[in-house]
Design an enzyme around this catalytic site. Structure first.
Site, short mmCIF file in Angstrom:
data_model
loop_
_atom_site.label_atom_id
_atom_site.label_comp_id
_atom_site.label_asym_id
_atom_site.label_seq_id
_atom_site.Cartn_x
_atom_site.Cartn_y
_atom_site.Cartn_z
CG ASP A 67 -3.19 8.16 -1.60
OD1 ASP A 67 -3.18 8.68 -0.48
OD2 ASP A 67 -2.76 7.00 -1.82
NE ARG A 103 0.13 1.62 3.29
CZ ARG A 103 1.03 2.56 3.56
NH1 ARG A 103 2.32 2.26 3.73
NH2 ARG A 103 0.69 3.83 3.65
N GLY A 104 0.25 2.41 -0.18
CA GLY A 104 1.03 3.64 -0.33
C GLY A 104 1.16 3.91 -1.83
CG ASN A 157 -2.42 11.57 2.39
OD1 ASN A 157 -1.87 10.68 1.73
ND2 ASN A 157 -2.09 11.82 3.64
CE LYS A 158 -5.29 5.59 4.28
NZ LYS A 158 -6.21 4.68 3.58
O1 MRU Z 1 -4.60 3.12 2.02
P1 MRU Z 1 -3.11 3.39 1.92
O2 MRU Z 1 -2.36 2.88 3.10
O3 MRU Z 1 -2.55 2.93 0.61
O4 MRU Z 1 -3.02 4.98 1.96
C1 MRU Z 1 -1.75 5.55 1.83
C2 MRU Z 1 -1.74 7.02 1.99
O5 MRU Z 1 -2.76 7.67 2.08
C3 MRU Z 1 -0.39 7.67 1.89
O6 MRU Z 1 -0.33 8.81 2.72
C4 MRU Z 1 -0.15 8.09 0.44
O7 MRU Z 1 -0.32 6.99 -0.40
C5 MRU Z 1 1.19 8.67 0.25
S1 MRU Z 1 2.43 7.44 0.28
C6 MRU Z 1 3.95 8.10 -0.03
#
Ligand code: MRU
Length: 351
Positions: free
Chosen positions: A255, A59-60, A265-266
């Site tokens: 994202d 993820r990320g 973002n998250k």
């Molecule tokens: O659901 P996830 O864990 O994939 O969400 C990730 C995020 O929101 C991160 O902050 C984002 O992808 C930036 S990663 C460098």
């Protein structure tokens, strides 16, 4: 104020390798198992990579971009083993597989970006008369280039972002935009690592990041492993911490960033940005260029993934659960966007 970070203690998050028999395989950290154990998974099956992205094993945004690109390379390898030519039916199957990989998660534009790069590379090879074997080889090399470029971009983001922080900074972050969210090094935490290397970080405050706990499980794990001082707090404690004057800057990842600087973002990031504005604390977004989606004028059309209610709570009869995985922070709340090209006010993104 803390020693230089021990980056050598952090694993590479995703890496396409050649096994002893010459076959391409994706090695990735299974992030569902952290922080309890560091486990590497290994597969040559592109469908398994799609499953790993959906289940948050990988993820990320930048990490799923690299994994998605690797999935297309593994598809090409599977197809090459089946023999045949890179004709019409090959290209139709390629486009179907790419749509499946890119559709694994909708919000982070990096996934579609990584898959799109591989699809174009395969189409170019086919147009030049190359067969499936040569295409599989070309895609392997293209993934390796993408992996190297991701790390280089993160290190550049780190250097640009570190220059924005005061010496001895206390930084609050939300979710995990660290090495684990990228091929290596991280975006928001890349800024922290670069600042820490100059002795410039006193402490990172990591929001827990309900419901999946990327802050508690992943950000805390990697910062502690790298030797950067970290304090975990529940998401609803950030306001109190800011009110006490203990946060110098907020640094988060992204994202998808629309052309006007609106940033997905998250989920919970938007709330942190509102709090930062209220307390006069700078709010920085650190992300590579591949996260910027200039085709969207603003954040209103960024697709927001809704995930399984079970991530939020046990099913309760008569109770509905809402579980959006991301939210959109309006550009007006973003102090600067840090990319590998430098730092920008949101209004300077379109160039
Ligand atoms: O659901 P996830 O864990 O994939 O969400 C990730 C995020 O929101 C991160 O902050 C984002 O992808 C930036 S990663 C460098």
């Amino acid at each position: 104020m803390g020693a230089a970070p021990h980056m050598e203690n952090l694993p590479r998050t995703v890496e396409l390798v050649r096994a002893a028999n010459g076959a391409a395989e994706l090695v990735y950290v299974d992030q569902r198992r952290l922080p309890r154990e560091l486990v590497f998974a290994r597969t040559s099956d592109w469908r398994e990579v799609v499953g790993a992205v959906k289940s948050l094993a990988v993820r990320g945004a930048p990490a799923i971009g690299a994994a998605g690109a690797a999935a297309v390379a593994l598809w090409a390898q599977e197809r090459a083993r089946a023999g045949g030519k890179a004709g019409e039916s090959y290209l139709a199957a390629l486009s179907e597989a790419c749509a499946l990989v890119a559709g694994a998660r909708p919000t982070a534009v990096n996934l579609a970006w990584g898959v799109g790069r591989m699809e174009r590379a395969a189409c170019d090879c086919a147009a030049a008369g190359e067969g499936p074997d040569a295409i599989a080889g070309a895609l392997f090399s293209a993934v390796k280039e993408l992996e190297a470029a991701d790390e280089a971009a993160n290190r550049a983001i780190g250097a640009h972002g570190a220059a924005l922080l005061p010496r001895g900074a206390r930084v609050l972050t939300h979710c995990n935009a660290g090495s684990l969210a990228t091929v290596f090094y991280g975006t928001a935490l890349g800024v922290v690592y670069a600042a820490a290397a100059k002795g410039g970080i006193e402490r990172v405050y990591a929001d827990e990041t309900r419901p999946v706990g990327q802050g508690a499980r992943l950000t805390c794990w990697e910062l502690a492993r790298a030797g950067v001082s970290v304090t975990l707090l529940c998401d609803n404690m950030a306001a109190s911490l800011m009110a006490r004057g203990e946060v110098d800057a907020v640094v988060v990842g992204a994202d998808r960033i629309a052309a006007n600087g609106d940033t997905a973002n998250k989920v919970g990031t938007y709330g942190v940005a509102v709090l930062a504005a209220h307390h006069g604390i700078p709010f920085y977004v650190a992300a590579p260029e591949s996260t910027i989606d200039r085709s969207l004028p603003d954040g209103s059309r960024i697709p927001i993934e809704e995930r399984d209610p079970a991530e939020v709570a046990e099913p309760l009869p008569g109770v509905e659960v809402w579980n959006p995985a991301f939210d959109v922070t309006p550009a007006a709340l973003v102090t600067r966007i840090i990319t590998e090209r430098g730092t920008f006010a949101p209004s300077e993104l379109v160039y």
